[in-house]
Every structure is written in structure tokens, then in C-alpha cells.
Design a protein around this motif. Sequence first.
Motif, PDB file in Angstrom:
ATOM      1  N   VAL A  90      41.149  84.947 -82.391  1.00  0.00           N
ATOM      2  CA  VAL A  90      41.126  86.257 -81.751  1.00  0.00           C
ATOM      3  C   VAL A  90      39.668  86.666 -81.649  1.00  0.00           C
ATOM      4  O   VAL A  90      38.924  86.588 -82.634  1.00  0.00           O
TER       5      VAL A  90
ATOM      6  N   ARG B 125      37.985  85.826 -85.384  1.00  0.00           N
ATOM      7  CA  ARG B 125      38.804  85.746 -86.584  1.00  0.00           C
ATOM      8  C   ARG B 125      40.026  84.893 -86.274  1.00  0.00           C
ATOM      9  O   ARG B 125      40.397  84.741 -85.097  1.00  0.00           O
TER      10      ARG B 125
ATOM     11  N   ALA C  23      43.681  83.635 -85.507  1.00  0.00           N
ATOM     12  CA  ALA C  23      44.840  84.270 -84.877  1.00  0.00           C
ATOM     13  C   ALA C  23      45.972  84.345 -85.891  1.00  0.00           C
ATOM     14  O   ALA C  23      46.210  83.404 -86.631  1.00  0.00           O
ATOM     15  N   GLY C  24      46.648  85.500 -85.918  1.00  0.00           N
ATOM     16  CA  GLY C  24      47.726  85.813 -86.846  1.00  0.00           C
ATOM     17  C   GLY C  24      48.645  84.727 -87.094  1.00  0.00           C
ATOM     18  O   GLY C  24      49.396  84.395 -87.804  1.00  0.00           O
TER      19      GLY C  24
END
Length: 94
Positions: free
Chosen positions: A68, A91, A93-94
Motif C-alpha cells: 500500500v 507499507r 498490504a493488509g
Amino acid sequence: MAETGDEARLIADGFERVYVESEGHGGPRAGLGDIGGGPHYFQGDDWDDTDEADAYRVWPANDARRLVGEVRFGAGARYRAEGPDYRFRWRPAG
């Protein structure tokens, strides 16, 4: 200098599609295209107009990580000689 040709002839001669040219200075330096029938990124550092073939680093696009990216723009001109005026903070990605 590279030759041109119609698409059917290029395919018959073994040339594969390029989807994105992300860098080009006198010729293609970086991008995304098919290699061996699958999408790969390519990066070439030594473009030579006197030769038809140049060395490129290539890696499969499916090995890319999904991240992301949060964008922030700097003050001033959007596009400058040293590059665009934005930066990413990355960061996972979930």
C-alpha cells in the motif's frame, strides 16, 4: 537501429508484446512486457543505437510484492528535471 514491422510478422518472428514502457531515452530502457509468454519487468542500462540487441535485467511480474502506497506531494512544480514532486510511503498490504 531497430526495425519496424506489422504485428503478425513481429509475432511470427518471435517478438513479444510490451505493455508499459516506464523509461525510454532514445529507446526502451524499462517497462513491463511478455517474456516466454508471461509478464515480466525489464530494465536495460546500456542502450546502444548502433546495435539491435541490448542486455536487460528481467524478473517475473508475479514475484512482485503487493504494498500500500501513501502519496504526499511537495511544494512547487509537479514535474521537474530530477523527477516528479511526490513521494510514497510504503507499507505491507493488509
